[in-house]
Structures are given as C-alpha cells and as structure tokens.
Scaffold this motif. Sequence first.
Motif, PDB file in Angstrom:
ATOM      1  N   SER A 110       5.994  -9.394 -12.971  1.00 52.71           N
ATOM      2  CA  SER A 110       4.896  -9.584 -11.888  1.00 52.71           C
ATOM      3  C   SER A 110       4.993 -11.394 -11.746  1.00 52.71           C
ATOM      4  CB  SER A 110       3.625  -9.394 -12.176  1.00 52.71           C
ATOM      5  OG  SER A 110       3.635  -7.649 -12.528  1.00 52.71           O
ATOM      6  N   GLY A 111       5.250 -11.759 -10.528  1.00 51.62           N
ATOM      7  CA  GLY A 111       4.915 -13.037 -10.178  1.00 51.62           C
ATOM      8  C   GLY A 111       6.412 -14.086 -10.325  1.00 51.62           C
ATOM      9  N   SER A 112       7.376 -13.164 -10.780  1.00 51.29           N
ATOM     10  CA  SER A 112       8.566 -13.672 -10.957  1.00 51.29           C
ATOM     11  C   SER A 112       9.333 -14.451  -9.501  1.00 51.29           C
ATOM     12  CB  SER A 112       9.751 -12.919 -11.531  1.00 51.29           C
ATOM     13  OG  SER A 112       9.188 -12.737 -13.072  1.00 51.29           O
ATOM     14  N   ASN A 113      10.104 -15.428  -9.943  1.00 51.89           N
ATOM     15  CA  ASN A 113      10.622 -16.279  -8.766  1.00 51.89           C
ATOM     16  C   ASN A 113      11.977 -15.789  -8.790  1.00 51.89           C
ATOM     17  OD1 ASN A 113       9.017 -18.559  -7.104  1.00 51.89           O
ATOM     18  ND2 ASN A 113       8.178 -17.962  -9.199  1.00 51.89           N
ATOM     19  N   ASP A 154       6.107  -0.395 -10.250  1.00 53.39           N
ATOM     20  CA  ASP A 154       4.940  -1.103  -9.258  1.00 53.39           C
ATOM     21  C   ASP A 154       5.461  -2.029  -8.414  1.00 53.39           C
ATOM     22  OD1 ASP A 154       2.660  -1.988  -7.981  1.00 53.39           O
ATOM     23  OD2 ASP A 154       1.612  -2.484 -10.158  1.00 53.39           O
ATOM     24  N   PHE A 155       5.817  -1.942  -7.080  1.00 49.66           N
ATOM     25  CA  PHE A 155       6.155  -3.017  -6.251  1.00 49.66           C
ATOM     26  C   PHE A 155       4.824  -3.400  -5.490  1.00 49.66           C
ATOM     27  CE2 PHE A 155      10.512  -1.200  -6.615  1.00 49.66           C
ATOM     28  CZ  PHE A 155      11.212  -2.300  -7.007  1.00 49.66           C
ATOM     29  N   SER A 156       3.686  -3.594  -5.891  1.00 51.21           N
ATOM     30  CA  SER A 156       2.684  -4.032  -5.352  1.00 51.21           C
ATOM     31  C   SER A 156       2.850  -5.664  -4.779  1.00 51.21           C
ATOM     32  CB  SER A 156       1.249  -4.031  -5.728  1.00 51.21           C
ATOM     33  OG  SER A 156       1.255  -2.621  -6.108  1.00 51.21           O
ATOM     34  N   PHE A 157       2.191  -5.938  -3.791  1.00 54.76           N
ATOM     35  CA  PHE A 157       1.825  -7.553  -3.292  1.00 54.76           C
ATOM     36  C   PHE A 157       3.058  -8.030  -2.922  1.00 54.76           C
ATOM     37  CE2 PHE A 157      -1.713  -6.574  -5.976  1.00 54.76           C
ATOM     38  CZ  PHE A 157      -2.788  -6.928  -5.297  1.00 54.76           C
ATOM     39  N   ILE A 186       5.805   5.462  -7.533  1.00 52.47           N
ATOM     40  CA  ILE A 186       6.304   4.178  -7.128  1.00 52.47           C
ATOM     41  C   ILE A 186       4.786   3.759  -6.198  1.00 52.47           C
ATOM     42  CG2 ILE A 186       7.135   5.072  -4.968  1.00 52.47           C
ATOM     43  CD1 ILE A 186       9.242   2.549  -5.466  1.00 52.47           C
ATOM     44  N   ILE A 187       4.543   2.455  -6.536  1.00 57.31           N
ATOM     45  CA  ILE A 187       3.283   1.870  -5.961  1.00 57.31           C
ATOM     46  C   ILE A 187       3.607   0.839  -4.880  1.00 57.31           C
ATOM     47  CG2 ILE A 187       1.031   0.930  -6.317  1.00 57.31           C
ATOM     48  CD1 ILE A 187       1.316   1.735  -9.230  1.00 57.31           C
ATOM     49  N   PHE A 188       3.030   0.828  -3.710  1.00 54.73           N
ATOM     50  CA  PHE A 188       3.503   0.081  -2.731  1.00 54.73           C
ATOM     51  C   PHE A 188       2.323  -0.661  -1.987  1.00 54.73           C
ATOM     52  CE2 PHE A 188       7.585   2.628  -2.020  1.00 54.73           C
ATOM     53  CZ  PHE A 188       8.419   1.697  -2.262  1.00 54.73           C
ATOM     54  N   TYR A 189       1.576  -1.131  -2.866  1.00 52.67           N
ATOM     55  CA  TYR A 189       0.209  -1.793  -2.221  1.00 52.67           C
ATOM     56  C   TYR A 189       0.591  -2.887  -1.646  1.00 52.67           C
ATOM     57  CZ  TYR A 189      -4.525  -3.463  -2.167  1.00 52.67           C
ATOM     58  OH  TYR A 189      -5.797  -3.948  -1.381  1.00 52.67           O
ATOM     59  N   LYS A 190       0.050  -3.124  -0.511  1.00 48.79           N
ATOM     60  CA  LYS A 190       0.255  -4.473   0.171  1.00 48.79           C
ATOM     61  C   LYS A 190       1.658  -4.920   0.258  1.00 48.79           C
ATOM     62  CE  LYS A 190      -4.345  -6.495   0.390  1.00 48.79           C
ATOM     63  NZ  LYS A 190      -4.519  -6.109   1.736  1.00 48.79           N
ATOM     64  N   THR A 191       2.633  -4.019   0.433  1.00 48.58           N
ATOM     65  CA  THR A 191       3.929  -4.304   0.395  1.00 48.58           C
ATOM     66  C   THR A 191       4.728  -3.778   1.579  1.00 48.58           C
ATOM     67  OG1 THR A 191       4.218  -4.100  -2.128  1.00 48.58           O
ATOM     68  CG2 THR A 191       6.401  -3.728  -0.934  1.00 48.58           C
ATOM     69  N   ASP A 192       5.970  -4.757   1.987  1.00 48.12           N
ATOM     70  CA  ASP A 192       6.658  -4.390   3.177  1.00 48.12           C
ATOM     71  C   ASP A 192       7.413  -2.982   2.822  1.00 48.12           C
ATOM     72  OD1 ASP A 192       8.008  -4.107   5.279  1.00 48.12           O
ATOM     73  OD2 ASP A 192       8.870  -6.241   5.247  1.00 48.12           O
ATOM     74  N   ILE A 193       7.313  -1.922   3.221  1.00 44.69           N
ATOM     75  CA  ILE A 193       7.836  -0.887   2.881  1.00 44.69           C
ATOM     76  C   ILE A 193       9.173  -0.624   3.495  1.00 44.69           C
ATOM     77  CG2 ILE A 193       7.760   1.866   2.473  1.00 44.69           C
ATOM     78  CD1 ILE A 193       4.715   1.530   1.936  1.00 44.69           C
TER      79      ILE A 193
END
Length: 383
Positions: A110-113, A154-157, A186-193
């Motif tokens: 999470s949050g990785s660049n 989880d691919f959220s945000f 798979i979770i896509f909350y607030k993600t460009d699916i």
Amino acid sequence: MDSTVTDTLNYEGRIIKQVVRKVHQEPEPKYFIPVEVKQPASFKSASFLQMVYLDAVQFDKMTSFSSANFNEGTEAVNAIFYDYCDFTSAIFTKGVDFTGSKFKQPTDFSGSNFLNTVDFSDAEFGPKTSFNNLQFSPATQLIFEGTFLPDTIDFSFNSQKINYEIDLTAAKFADSGEIIKKPHFIIFYKTDISKFHLDYIHFRLLVPDSVKSPEDKTNIRVSDDEKESMYESLLNNFNLHGQKESYKKLDIEYRRFKFYKKWWSIPFYWIDLVWWNFGYNKELVFLWTLFLALLFTTINYPRLKHLNDNVYTVDKIPEDFSQINGPRKYWYSFVYTAVIFFKVTMNTEKLKFNHIGGTIYILLIYTTGLLCLAYMANFIIQK
C-alpha cells in the motif's frame, strides 16, 4: 544455506551505501542479505543507494521495508517471505523484479511508489496482498505473468492514471479441468477499473461495507452508490472486452445485490431468477408456460363441471361428466384451461361475477396466461 542470521536485523532509517560482500565473484558489487534470516528484519525508512539484490533470500519472520527508498534497481528473484511482509510507502525508482518469489503470509504494498516495471512473474502470494493507493509514473507496468495470485487482492484507491493495462488473466490458476477450485476476491474501491483485464471465472468482486483510509487508517463506510459504481464499472469493462460469460455472471450477482438491499424485494429476485434467469435463459418461459397450463388443468380437473356451469362457460364442454373420467376428462379440463389461459382478450359476458371466489380464480388463470404470452412474444421478437 550460504549463511544464516539468527539476530534481529534493524536498519531503520539507515543510509546503506557500502557493499557488504560480492555474490558469486561477480564483477559488479551487489548488496547481499544473508540467505536465511531467522529473526525479524526491519529496513523501515532505509535508503539503498545502489542496486539491491535479495535473490533466494529466505526471511523466516516478519520483514519490513516500509518507506524504504530503493534508488536503483531491485531484484528479489526466488526470495521467500514466510511471515508478514511490509512494503508500504516504499519507493522503487528503477525496475523491480520479484520473479519466482513466494509471499506465504499477507503482504502489503500500500502506498508504494512504482516508478518503473514491477515484475511478479511466477511469484506466489499467500492469503491477502494489498496494492492500494499505489503511485505510478508514465513508465509503470505491473506484470503478473504466471503468478499465483492471493485469495484476496486489494487494488483500492488507485484512481491515478495508469498508462499500461494490468492483465490479471495472465496469472496461473489452480483449475481442475473445467472446475474452478477457488476464485480470487478482488477489491476495486475508488479505482480506475478500466485499466484492468480480468474475468469472472477466476475472480469475484469483493464489495466491502467499509475500507481503511490510506491517509489515517480510519474506517470509511462504503455507500450503496459506491458499491453499485464498482459493479457497473466492472460490467462496462467486460462489455468492452467482449467477455459475455463474465458479464453474465457479474450481472446476475449485481442483480442479487440490488434485490437484497431491501427485504421486501427478495422474493422478486427469486422469481426473476427461476422464471428466466434474469433474461439470460429466455427459453425457460416456454417450459414455465407449459407447466402452469398443466398445473391449472390439474386443479380444474375435479371442479370442471362446477367452473363451467357456475363461473365461466366454455362452449362444447360436456354438461354431464358422470360417464366421463380419466384421460378424456383431463383433456376437457386442458381445453377449458387453455381457452382461458391463452386468450388475449376475455369474453366477460361468459363470466358470472356473482361467484366472487371463482371469478378471482378465473381472472388469475387469464392474467397468468397473458403474462406468459407476453414473455413468449418478447422471446420471438428478439430472436
């Protein structure tokens, strides 16, 4: 094992620029972490100024690279992480190679660049991996070729623009012939699916009631509108890719979600499902029409004379059934039922309204038949 570390490794906040030793006498120096690390290892906020190699390293306990800065390339081919692995907010300036690595427990990116190519080819993930709130550059590519994906991913945000499609269909799945042993959630909350390629054979959309905020880790309630948006975005994705079977499976699941939001609408879900599988098996209406016609025929059989004499009269139905029984009487019962069931318009002059219960019953047969005719006409027109 080439070497073993039994003490806790703590390099939090360190700037690591000195080569510990060369590997296999290669001419170019590499960072070398001993092959087996038996205790927790922390490189939180560490800065690696040169290429980092973790090839075939085995981490037995919890490992943290949280907020670490990998200024040059990173290679962790065939590395094994037996415990929780933390890469949150790490910065990978150059390419990252996790080919063949194994993540046995939950792993968090999470949050990785990810500013270049990140290769998870042939890697194996454990129960859950988080890729939420990632930071991308125009050159970022995530590769999952031959990867054993986690049970939950989880691919959220991830609303930031992604230039390269993330192809999850290239992963390796534990299928047994035509049987899917266990789908990946798979979770896509607030993600460009739209930037993902997946199917609904090996994957299932996980729509949570709440998610953790990437900023302060507080729980955020997921509204019904946001849940519907995830469903509709993935449906649009399948439609654009021409994935009809995946679209069908998700659409049926989405309809169930909408029906089950209110308890009183649940029966309508089952009616729509059983009647014609939400329109995906329209031919079922012919079977239901035949079944209902025969059902009313059977109900009418012992009451045929009473119905014909006192409720609704059908011409040419015998007035006396004392000598008529068995298949012949059932035939007359079917004819009586069919005349009412398959009529587009009913002759109300033959209906005796003073018999209230019987009138309601005859109208039920007529209305049911009218609905069946409408569905059959719709099937024929659309063909």
